[in-house]
Design a protein around this motif. Structure first.
Motif, PDB file in Angstrom:
ATOM      1  N   VAL A 298       0.848  -1.186   0.000  1.00 38.51           N
ATOM      2  CA  VAL A 298       0.000   0.000   0.000  1.00 38.51           C
ATOM      3  C   VAL A 298       0.884   1.236   0.000  1.00 38.51           C
ATOM      4  O   VAL A 298       1.785   1.362   0.836  1.00 38.51           O
ATOM      5  CB  VAL A 298      -0.925   0.018   1.240  1.00 38.51           C
ATOM      6  N   ARG A 299       0.640   2.156  -0.933  1.00 41.88           N
ATOM      7  CA  ARG A 299       1.381   3.410  -0.993  1.00 41.88           C
ATOM      8  C   ARG A 299       0.562   4.501  -0.313  1.00 41.88           C
ATOM      9  O   ARG A 299      -0.618   4.679  -0.604  1.00 41.88           O
ATOM     10  CB  ARG A 299       1.669   3.793  -2.448  1.00 41.88           C
ATOM     11  N   VAL A 300       1.203   5.231   0.596  1.00 38.59           N
ATOM     12  CA  VAL A 300       0.528   6.266   1.358  1.00 38.59           C
ATOM     13  C   VAL A 300       1.302   7.572   1.226  1.00 38.59           C
ATOM     14  O   VAL A 300       2.494   7.629   1.544  1.00 38.59           O
ATOM     15  CB  VAL A 300       0.423   5.874   2.854  1.00 38.59           C
ATOM     16  N   GLU A 301       0.631   8.602   0.748  1.00 36.88           N
ATOM     17  CA  GLU A 301       1.262   9.914   0.662  1.00 36.88           C
ATOM     18  C   GLU A 301       1.461  10.470   2.076  1.00 36.88           C
ATOM     19  O   GLU A 301       0.537  10.466   2.897  1.00 36.88           O
ATOM     20  CB  GLU A 301       0.397  10.873  -0.150  1.00 36.88           C
ATOM     21  N   GLU A 302       2.670  10.920   2.354  1.00 33.16           N
ATOM     22  CA  GLU A 302       2.973  11.470   3.671  1.00 33.16           C
ATOM     23  C   GLU A 302       2.010  12.598   4.040  1.00 33.16           C
ATOM     24  O   GLU A 302       1.586  12.728   5.199  1.00 33.16           O
ATOM     25  CB  GLU A 302       4.415  11.966   3.673  1.00 33.16           C
ATOM     26  N   SER A 303       1.629  13.384   3.045  1.00 37.55           N
ATOM     27  CA  SER A 303       0.752  14.534   3.298  1.00 37.55           C
ATOM     28  C   SER A 303      -0.657  14.122   3.694  1.00 37.55           C
ATOM     29  O   SER A 303      -1.407  14.934   4.247  1.00 37.55           O
ATOM     30  CB  SER A 303       0.688  15.420   2.048  1.00 37.55           C
ATOM     31  N   SER A 304      -1.027  12.854   3.434  1.00 38.42           N
ATOM     32  CA  SER A 304      -2.376  12.398   3.756  1.00 38.42           C
ATOM     33  C   SER A 304      -2.471  11.778   5.140  1.00 38.42           C
ATOM     34  O   SER A 304      -3.567  11.428   5.598  1.00 38.42           O
ATOM     35  CB  SER A 304      -2.856  11.382   2.714  1.00 38.42           C
ATOM     36  N   LEU A 305      -1.336  11.630   5.850  1.00 44.01           N
ATOM     37  CA  LEU A 305      -1.337  10.982   7.154  1.00 44.01           C
ATOM     38  C   LEU A 305      -2.099  11.812   8.182  1.00 44.01           C
ATOM     39  O   LEU A 305      -1.879  13.018   8.315  1.00 44.01           O
ATOM     40  CB  LEU A 305       0.094  10.770   7.649  1.00 44.01           C
ATOM     41  N   VAL A 306      -2.979  11.140   8.899  1.00 39.42           N
ATOM     42  CA  VAL A 306      -3.707  11.760  10.000  1.00 39.42           C
ATOM     43  C   VAL A 306      -3.161  11.265  11.336  1.00 39.42           C
ATOM     44  O   VAL A 306      -3.034  12.028  12.290  1.00 39.42           O
ATOM     45  CB  VAL A 306      -5.213  11.447   9.895  1.00 39.42           C
ATOM     46  N   ALA A 307      -2.828   9.983  11.389  1.00 40.26           N
ATOM     47  CA  ALA A 307      -2.289   9.383  12.608  1.00 40.26           C
ATOM     48  C   ALA A 307      -1.495   8.143  12.227  1.00 40.26           C
ATOM     49  O   ALA A 307      -1.754   7.509  11.202  1.00 40.26           O
ATOM     50  CB  ALA A 307      -3.414   9.017  13.577  1.00 40.26           C
ATOM     51  N   ALA A 308      -0.516   7.801  13.050  1.00 43.65           N
ATOM     52  CA  ALA A 308       0.303   6.616  12.794  1.00 43.65           C
ATOM     53  C   ALA A 308       1.070   6.252  14.049  1.00 43.65           C
ATOM     54  O   ALA A 308       1.431   7.117  14.846  1.00 43.65           O
ATOM     55  CB  ALA A 308       1.277   6.869  11.642  1.00 43.65           C
ATOM     56  N   LYS A 309       1.309   4.948  14.226  1.00 41.01           N
ATOM     57  CA  LYS A 309       2.084   4.481  15.366  1.00 41.01           C
ATOM     58  C   LYS A 309       2.706   3.141  15.049  1.00 41.01           C
ATOM     59  O   LYS A 309       2.274   2.422  14.143  1.00 41.01           O
ATOM     60  CB  LYS A 309       1.194   4.357  16.606  1.00 41.01           C
ATOM     61  N   VAL A 310       3.744   2.792  15.787  1.00 34.73           N
ATOM     62  CA  VAL A 310       4.364   1.479  15.690  1.00 34.73           C
ATOM     63  C   VAL A 310       3.495   0.497  16.465  1.00 34.73           C
ATOM     64  O   VAL A 310       3.017   0.794  17.561  1.00 34.73           O
ATOM     65  CB  VAL A 310       5.796   1.490  16.264  1.00 34.73           C
ATOM     66  N   VAL A 311       3.270  -0.696  15.883  1.00 29.42           N
ATOM     67  CA  VAL A 311       2.450  -1.730  16.512  1.00 29.42           C
ATOM     68  C   VAL A 311       3.358  -2.856  16.979  1.00 29.42           C
ATOM     69  O   VAL A 311       4.110  -3.424  16.165  1.00 29.42           O
ATOM     70  CB  VAL A 311       1.407  -2.292  15.526  1.00 29.42           C
ATOM     71  N   PRO A 312       3.335  -3.212  18.259  1.00 29.35           N
ATOM     72  CA  PRO A 312       4.174  -4.327  18.718  1.00 29.35           C
ATOM     73  C   PRO A 312       3.819  -5.609  17.983  1.00 29.35           C
ATOM     74  O   PRO A 312       2.647  -5.885  17.719  1.00 29.35           O
ATOM     75  CB  PRO A 312       3.829  -4.426  20.218  1.00 29.35           C
ATOM     76  N   ALA A 313       4.831  -6.388  17.642  1.00 24.52           N
ATOM     77  CA  ALA A 313       4.599  -7.652  16.965  1.00 24.52           C
ATOM     78  C   ALA A 313       3.950  -8.642  17.930  1.00 24.52           C
ATOM     79  O   ALA A 313       4.190  -8.614  19.135  1.00 24.52           O
ATOM     80  CB  ALA A 313       5.914  -8.222  16.442  1.00 24.52           C
ATOM     81  N   ALA A 314       3.105  -9.522  17.376  1.00 26.71           N
ATOM     82  CA  ALA A 314       2.486 -10.567  18.199  1.00 26.71           C
ATOM     83  C   ALA A 314       3.551 -11.561  18.639  1.00 26.71           C
ATOM     84  O   ALA A 314       4.578 -11.729  17.963  1.00 26.71           O
ATOM     85  CB  ALA A 314       1.408 -11.278  17.390  1.00 26.71           C
ATOM     86  N   PRO A 315       3.365 -12.213  19.787  1.00 24.44           N
ATOM     87  CA  PRO A 315       4.342 -13.212  20.235  1.00 24.44           C
ATOM     88  C   PRO A 315       4.585 -14.272  19.160  1.00 24.44           C
ATOM     89  O   PRO A 315       3.648 -14.756  18.531  1.00 24.44           O
ATOM     90  CB  PRO A 315       3.667 -13.821  21.474  1.00 24.44           C
ATOM     91  N   ALA A 316       5.835 -14.586  18.923  1.00 24.16           N
ATOM     92  CA  ALA A 316       6.185 -15.534  17.860  1.00 24.16           C
ATOM     93  C   ALA A 316       5.794 -16.950  18.253  1.00 24.16           C
ATOM     94  O   ALA A 316       6.005 -17.382  19.386  1.00 24.16           O
ATOM     95  CB  ALA A 316       7.685 -15.471  17.583  1.00 24.16           C
ATOM     96  N   ARG A 317       5.201 -17.666  17.317  1.00 23.73           N
ATOM     97  CA  ARG A 317       4.858 -19.056  17.546  1.00 23.73           C
ATOM     98  C   ARG A 317       6.085 -19.928  17.332  1.00 23.73           C
ATOM     99  O   ARG A 317       6.942 -19.639  16.507  1.00 23.73           O
ATOM    100  CB  ARG A 317       3.734 -19.485  16.604  1.00 23.73           C
TER     101      ARG A 317
END
Length: 347
Positions: free
Chosen positions: A62-81
């Motif tokens: 997915v390509r996202v224009e920086e100018s269109s960002l309203v909110a963003a955050k890093v999401v912790p990875a789920a525990p590895a199986r």
């Protein structure tokens, strides 16, 4: 999806978060006078020239224009199986094809004709690896088999290449029937390969120091020098090697300033694909291949992957022993069928 911090939305990612799993919300338009937003979650693969590229678990980018960002955050990875993952042959075939993409493709029903041509020597065109220069049959070609083979043969002949068909074995009746039909028509078999899978987390569990393994997004000259297929690097070889949703290259410098070991990783959703794991002849039996695998596995875990796969030819006893020791088990096999018309030699 919650983006609010202190009662307001914030963009809490930077260029330093490339390679991490993120959640973003962007403004995409207006509906009935109100702002319309679209959310995306995936690996932040790149952030260049004001455009973010986010790879979802499905492998979609997915390509996202920086100018269109309203909110963003890093999401912790789920525990590895830690269990060997379940998967179908078709799932792994599609993932592997995305992880080693051809430069040119054409659909024929549920078949894909693939080519990645390079000039090996003056006047001689060859394909960079069989994987990127073969038919990938994932179902019905939409026409009778003989017509499909004739079309494929013409397509490869137009490119100065032999016609190779990748045939999976060991799991699907349809693939076994295709192998039998090709054999009956005089298509010879070659390069029998084992597709192996493993849980990803155990690969990163090592007491060895992986800090000396250098990771980069592009293969440098030293990496390509050790990679035994590349020869003189070409634009076509680089396009295949760097193609895929999220690609990393590992290199272990040798004490003399050369390269001791290398490896390649492509992260595609839950899957981490390992390839091109090579150790310089004078550096073998030092555990460097395992070190490279561990460093790449750690990188893949950080990007949210949980399962590992690789492909190794069945006559490569050394590699099979290495991967057996790391916990990989065979999922299925495949080989190539070469058309009786012959043609230019493949690779």
């Amino acid at each position: 999806m919650e983006f609010l911090a202190g009662g307001r939305a914030e963009v809490r990612i930077t260029h330093a978060d490339v390679g991490k799993r993120v959640s973003v919300r962007r403004l995409t338009g207006a509906r009935a006078g109100e702002p319309a937003f679209t959310d995306a979650v995936g690996i932040l693969t790149s952030w260049n020239d004001g455009v973010l590229s986010i790879t979802r678990r499905s492998g979609e980018s997915v390509r996202v224009e920086e100018s269109s960002l309203v909110a963003a955050k890093v999401v912790p990875a789920a525990p590895a199986r830690r269990k060997v993952p379940a998967a179908t042959v078709r799932e792994l075939q599609r993932v592997a094809a995305r992880g080693w993409p051809a430069i040119e493709t054409e659909r024929l029903g549920e078949w894909t004709l693939r080519a990645a041509i390079q000039e090996a020597v003056v006047g001689r065109r060859v394909g960079f690896t069989r994987r990127a220069n073969s038919v990938l049959p994932l179902g019905d070609p939409g026409v009778p088999l003989d017509e499909a083979l004739a079309r494929a043969t013409r397509w490869y002949a137009d490119r100065g290449l032999p016609t190779l068909v990748t045939v999976a074995t060991g799991r699907a009746d349809a693939d076994e029937r295709l192998a039998a039909e090709l054999a009956a028509r005089g298509w010879s078999d070659e390069a029998h390969t084992s597709v192996r899978i493993a849980a990803l987390a155990p690969l990163a569990d090592t007491e060895a120091d992986i800090s000396g393994v250098r990771l980069s997004r592009q293969p440098d000259t030293d990496w390509l020098t050790l990679y035994n297929r590349a020869g003189t690097p070409t634009a076509e070889a680089r396009a295949v090697l760097t193609g895929g949703p999220s690609v990393w290259f590992a290199r272990v410098p040798a004490p003399d300033g050369g390269t001791a070991a290398i490896g390649r990783l492509v992260v595609d959703g839950r899957w981490a694909g390992f390839a091109a794991v090579e150790t310089a002849p004078g550096q073998r039996r030092r555990g460097l291949a395992t070190l490279v695998m561990a460093a790449l596995a750690e990188r893949a875990l950080q990007e949210g992957a949980s399962a590992a796969y690789l492909q190794v030819e069945t006559d490569n006893a050394g590699a099979l022993a290495l991967y057996d020791g790391l916990g990989f088990v065979e999922h299925h096999g495949y080989h190539y069928r070469r058309g009786p018309a012959g043609g230019a030699a493949g690779s």
